[in-house]
Design an enzyme around this catalytic site. Sequence first.
Site, PDB file in Angstrom:
ATOM      1  N   ASP A 164     -57.293  65.536 -18.006  1.00  0.00           N
ATOM      2  CA  ASP A 164     -56.509  65.660 -19.239  1.00  0.00           C
ATOM      3  C   ASP A 164     -55.655  64.412 -19.352  1.00  0.00           C
ATOM      4  O   ASP A 164     -54.685  64.245 -18.619  1.00  0.00           O
ATOM      5  CB  ASP A 164     -55.617  66.918 -19.219  1.00  0.00           C
ATOM      6  CG  ASP A 164     -54.976  67.190 -20.586  1.00  0.00           C
ATOM      7  OD1 ASP A 164     -54.606  66.207 -21.272  1.00  0.00           O
ATOM      8  OD2 ASP A 164     -54.846  68.371 -20.956  1.00  0.00           O
ATOM      9  N   ARG A 173     -64.718  74.752 -27.981  1.00  0.00           N
ATOM     10  CA  ARG A 173     -65.375  74.646 -29.281  1.00  0.00           C
ATOM     11  C   ARG A 173     -66.716  73.970 -29.063  1.00  0.00           C
ATOM     12  O   ARG A 173     -66.824  73.029 -28.277  1.00  0.00           O
ATOM     13  CB  ARG A 173     -64.541  73.823 -30.269  1.00  0.00           C
ATOM     14  CG  ARG A 173     -63.316  74.555 -30.832  1.00  0.00           C
ATOM     15  CD  ARG A 173     -63.710  75.697 -31.788  1.00  0.00           C
ATOM     16  NE  ARG A 173     -62.569  76.395 -32.344  1.00  0.00           N
ATOM     17  CZ  ARG A 173     -62.015  77.500 -31.819  1.00  0.00           C
ATOM     18  NH1 ARG A 173     -62.516  78.030 -30.720  1.00  0.00           N
ATOM     19  NH2 ARG A 173     -60.990  78.080 -32.411  1.00  0.00           N
ATOM     20  N   THR A 191     -65.887  77.533 -23.360  1.00  0.00           N
ATOM     21  CA  THR A 191     -65.201  78.561 -24.161  1.00  0.00           C
ATOM     22  C   THR A 191     -64.278  77.882 -25.169  1.00  0.00           C
ATOM     23  O   THR A 191     -63.429  78.538 -25.759  1.00  0.00           O
ATOM     24  CB  THR A 191     -64.334  79.487 -23.273  1.00  0.00           C
ATOM     25  OG1 THR A 191     -63.359  78.683 -22.580  1.00  0.00           O
ATOM     26  CG2 THR A 191     -65.159  80.271 -22.287  1.00  0.00           C
ATOM     27  N   ASP A 226     -69.701  80.379 -24.740  1.00  0.00           N
ATOM     28  CA  ASP A 226     -69.098  81.357 -25.659  1.00  0.00           C
ATOM     29  C   ASP A 226     -68.972  80.761 -27.054  1.00  0.00           C
ATOM     30  O   ASP A 226     -68.739  81.477 -28.017  1.00  0.00           O
ATOM     31  CB  ASP A 226     -67.705  81.755 -25.136  1.00  0.00           C
ATOM     32  CG  ASP A 226     -67.103  82.895 -25.947  1.00  0.00           C
ATOM     33  OD1 ASP A 226     -67.778  83.934 -26.072  1.00  0.00           O
ATOM     34  OD2 ASP A 226     -65.970  82.749 -26.456  1.00  0.00           O
ATOM     35  N   HIS A 233     -68.839  84.171 -29.107  1.00  0.00           N
ATOM     36  CA  HIS A 233     -67.436  83.794 -29.339  1.00  0.00           C
ATOM     37  C   HIS A 233     -66.507  85.010 -29.148  1.00  0.00           C
ATOM     38  O   HIS A 233     -65.818  85.440 -30.073  1.00  0.00           O
ATOM     39  CB  HIS A 233     -67.277  83.214 -30.755  1.00  0.00           C
ATOM     40  CG  HIS A 233     -66.088  82.298 -30.882  1.00  0.00           C
ATOM     41  ND1 HIS A 233     -66.108  81.140 -31.599  1.00  0.00           N
ATOM     42  CD2 HIS A 233     -64.823  82.391 -30.383  1.00  0.00           C
ATOM     43  CE1 HIS A 233     -64.916  80.553 -31.545  1.00  0.00           C
ATOM     44  NE2 HIS A 233     -64.116  81.294 -30.813  1.00  0.00           N
ATOM     45  N   ILE A 234     -66.536  85.525 -27.917  1.00  0.00           N
ATOM     46  CA  ILE A 234     -65.758  86.737 -27.621  1.00  0.00           C
ATOM     47  C   ILE A 234     -64.665  86.504 -26.580  1.00  0.00           C
ATOM     48  O   ILE A 234     -63.964  87.439 -26.208  1.00  0.00           O
ATOM     49  CB  ILE A 234     -66.669  87.886 -27.114  1.00  0.00           C
ATOM     50  CG1 ILE A 234     -67.498  87.427 -25.903  1.00  0.00           C
ATOM     51  CG2 ILE A 234     -67.541  88.419 -28.226  1.00  0.00           C
ATOM     52  CD1 ILE A 234     -68.170  88.559 -25.150  1.00  0.00           C
ATOM     53  N   ALA A 235     -64.536  85.253 -26.102  1.00  0.00           N
ATOM     54  CA  ALA A 235     -63.559  85.027 -25.028  1.00  0.00           C
ATOM     55  C   ALA A 235     -62.127  85.263 -25.502  1.00  0.00           C
ATOM     56  O   ALA A 235     -61.291  85.782 -24.775  1.00  0.00           O
ATOM     57  CB  ALA A 235     -63.705  83.608 -24.470  1.00  0.00           C
ATOM     58  N   GLY A 236     -61.850  84.901 -26.759  1.00  0.00           N
ATOM     59  CA  GLY A 236     -60.501  85.090 -27.297  1.00  0.00           C
ATOM     60  C   GLY A 236     -60.202  86.557 -27.567  1.00  0.00           C
ATOM     61  O   GLY A 236     -61.020  87.441 -27.298  1.00  0.00           O
ATOM     62  N   GLU A 293     -72.430  77.154 -34.940  1.00  0.00           N
ATOM     63  CA  GLU A 293     -72.131  78.501 -34.478  1.00  0.00           C
ATOM     64  C   GLU A 293     -72.336  79.494 -35.613  1.00  0.00           C
ATOM     65  O   GLU A 293     -71.659  79.355 -36.635  1.00  0.00           O
ATOM     66  CB  GLU A 293     -70.682  78.549 -33.972  1.00  0.00           C
ATOM     67  CG  GLU A 293     -70.381  79.803 -33.193  1.00  0.00           C
ATOM     68  CD  GLU A 293     -69.040  79.721 -32.464  1.00  0.00           C
ATOM     69  OE1 GLU A 293     -68.823  78.805 -31.648  1.00  0.00           O
ATOM     70  OE2 GLU A 293     -68.213  80.588 -32.755  1.00  0.00           O
ATOM     71  N   ILE A 323     -55.019  77.343 -21.922  1.00  0.00           N
ATOM     72  CA  ILE A 323     -56.084  78.082 -21.244  1.00  0.00           C
ATOM     73  C   ILE A 323     -56.437  77.402 -19.923  1.00  0.00           C
ATOM     74  O   ILE A 323     -56.503  78.060 -18.874  1.00  0.00           O
ATOM     75  CB  ILE A 323     -57.326  78.202 -22.157  1.00  0.00           C
ATOM     76  CG1 ILE A 323     -56.976  79.024 -23.405  1.00  0.00           C
ATOM     77  CG2 ILE A 323     -58.496  78.831 -21.406  1.00  0.00           C
ATOM     78  CD1 ILE A 323     -57.995  78.943 -24.528  1.00  0.00           C
TER      79      ILE A 323
HETATM   80  P1  NAD Z   1     -54.095  73.662 -26.293  1.00  0.00           P
HETATM   81  O1  NAD Z   1     -53.621  73.387 -27.667  1.00  0.00           O
HETATM   82  O2  NAD Z   1     -53.123  74.248 -25.335  1.00  0.00           O
HETATM   83  O3  NAD Z   1     -54.739  72.302 -25.733  1.00  0.00           O
HETATM   84  C1  NAD Z   1     -54.154  71.124 -25.713  1.00  0.00           C
HETATM   85  C2  NAD Z   1     -54.547  70.444 -24.381  1.00  0.00           C
HETATM   86  O4  NAD Z   1     -55.779  69.719 -24.482  1.00  0.00           O
HETATM   87  C3  NAD Z   1     -53.444  69.522 -24.011  1.00  0.00           C
HETATM   88  O5  NAD Z   1     -53.148  69.676 -22.640  1.00  0.00           O
HETATM   89  C4  NAD Z   1     -54.062  68.174 -24.310  1.00  0.00           C
HETATM   90  O6  NAD Z   1     -53.485  67.198 -23.520  1.00  0.00           O
HETATM   91  C5  NAD Z   1     -55.539  68.408 -23.964  1.00  0.00           C
HETATM   92  N1  NAD Z   1     -56.422  67.405 -24.536  1.00  0.00           N
HETATM   93  C6  NAD Z   1     -56.361  66.820 -25.758  1.00  0.00           C
HETATM   94  N2  NAD Z   1     -57.338  65.904 -25.878  1.00  0.00           N
HETATM   95  C7  NAD Z   1     -58.043  65.913 -24.705  1.00  0.00           C
HETATM   96  C8  NAD Z   1     -59.168  65.180 -24.226  1.00  0.00           C
HETATM   97  N3  NAD Z   1     -59.763  64.231 -24.964  1.00  0.00           N
HETATM   98  N4  NAD Z   1     -59.614  65.456 -22.994  1.00  0.00           N
HETATM   99  C9  NAD Z   1     -59.030  66.400 -22.223  1.00  0.00           C
HETATM  100  N5  NAD Z   1     -57.957  67.110 -22.603  1.00  0.00           N
HETATM  101  C10 NAD Z   1     -57.474  66.872 -23.847  1.00  0.00           C
HETATM  102  O7  NAD Z   1     -55.451  74.482 -26.279  1.00  0.00           O
HETATM  103  P2  NAD Z   1     -55.727  76.007 -25.901  1.00  0.00           P
HETATM  104  O8  NAD Z   1     -54.937  76.873 -26.812  1.00  0.00           O
HETATM  105  O9  NAD Z   1     -55.660  76.200 -24.444  1.00  0.00           O
HETATM  106  O10 NAD Z   1     -57.265  76.071 -26.352  1.00  0.00           O
HETATM  107  C11 NAD Z   1     -58.236  75.356 -25.587  1.00  0.00           C
HETATM  108  C12 NAD Z   1     -59.572  75.429 -26.302  1.00  0.00           C
HETATM  109  O11 NAD Z   1     -60.016  76.785 -26.351  1.00  0.00           O
HETATM  110  C13 NAD Z   1     -59.511  74.955 -27.754  1.00  0.00           C
HETATM  111  O12 NAD Z   1     -60.653  74.237 -28.066  1.00  0.00           O
HETATM  112  C14 NAD Z   1     -59.476  76.249 -28.540  1.00  0.00           C
HETATM  113  O13 NAD Z   1     -59.957  76.076 -29.845  1.00  0.00           O
HETATM  114  C15 NAD Z   1     -60.377  77.110 -27.694  1.00  0.00           C
HETATM  115  N6  NAD Z   1     -60.234  78.560 -27.855  1.00  0.00           N
HETATM  116  C16 NAD Z   1     -61.367  79.313 -27.824  1.00  0.00           C
HETATM  117  C17 NAD Z   1     -61.287  80.694 -27.922  1.00  0.00           C
HETATM  118  C18 NAD Z   1     -62.523  81.544 -27.841  1.00  0.00           C
HETATM  119  O14 NAD Z   1     -62.515  82.672 -28.316  1.00  0.00           O
HETATM  120  N7  NAD Z   1     -63.597  81.080 -27.227  1.00  0.00           N
HETATM  121  C19 NAD Z   1     -60.044  81.295 -28.087  1.00  0.00           C
HETATM  122  C20 NAD Z   1     -58.900  80.500 -28.082  1.00  0.00           C
HETATM  123  C21 NAD Z   1     -58.998  79.119 -27.959  1.00  0.00           C
END
Ligand code: NAD
Length: 340
Positions: free
Chosen positions: A190, A251, A249, A274, A298-301, A279, A171
Amino acid sequence: MSPRHRPKALLVMQDRVFPEQFGPAELERLRTLADLGPDPTPVSELDSPAARARLADAEVLITSWGCPRLDRDRLAAAPHLQAVFHCAGTVRSLVSDELWARGIRVTTAAEENAEPVAQFTFAAIVFAGKKAPFLAQAARSHREDWAYKHRSRAQLGNVDRTIGLIGFSRIGARVAQRLLSLQVQTLVYDPFVDADRIAAAGARRVELEELLTSSDVVSVHAPQLPSTHHMLAAPQLALMRDGATLINTSRGSLVDTTALEAECASGRLDAILDVTDPEPLPAGSILYDLPNVMITPHIAGSLGAETRMMSRRALTELALYTEGLPAEEEVTSEAMGVMA
Ligand code: NAD
């Protein structure tokens, strides 16, 4: 495995999820690729005698929200299981050590789920630049007196701003890409991604402290892990600029809610949330009432038809499996250490 292998498949997901994620086109493709047996309806649990009987035959599972953990006991009841194709993002709630030990292929649709979250976040960043959600709140009390916007006008807009992205995740990287369309500077924290990859996306890799002290908008995209719990607590939030906006967006647990409440209640920081911790927030949370906080449930996904993109990913992975080809979006136990 022969080229046109047609494995026995079982769908495992919440009842309400199935009709949303599988329309006629997805079902037809599924039936072409796999043998759903005499009862093609999904199960939402794996412990009843009826579900266990179907699990006993299954070579592949098509899973989504609501699939229970594939633990030792359930796996023992699935002697033929070779692959799990997940029609949603994180597989964290369904995988187990026993699943990895069996070498079962697990795929995710997190890439597809990343798209709507990145769109939502980009919109939130643009709105944060104009303080739109908060000025919209204030419109309720200002009615015909729209001059209130001039009081903060000098700080509004989306040119020459600094946007900080925490996590160059699926994301986070997509958000960075979209930010190229604005005249902004993008900073990324990151620790697991090298500076060159971030620079190739037009952003600059920095440490968390620099990101927090320099950004007008901070958007959180790191996964929920023990190491990210409260990574934005009182000391980190205190580093953010006066008037900055925090967007979450990812957790809720990445942000200390009590510390954020204090910063937003004082009016020093604004927030677009979000996700929250807990929650949903308790009914008495001040965050619901503050004019400088926007909360969405929690609607972004992926929602509605967006979720079919994730089913199509799982079907593509199933097709690859039936042809004896490697998965495109496989999850490994090692990757789970840093991914959502
Ligand atoms: P992803 O699995 O692609 O993320 C992994 C990334 O996070 C990697 O680049 C990793 O290096 C980095 N990372 C790990 N530890 C870190 C730290 N301490 N500091 C900074 N970066 C770090 O994740 P994604 O699929 O892009 O999801 C990102 C977030 O969005 C997650 O928390 C996921 O649960 C959440 N999400 C929310 C919704 C929603 O509806 N709001 C939907 C999908 C995902």
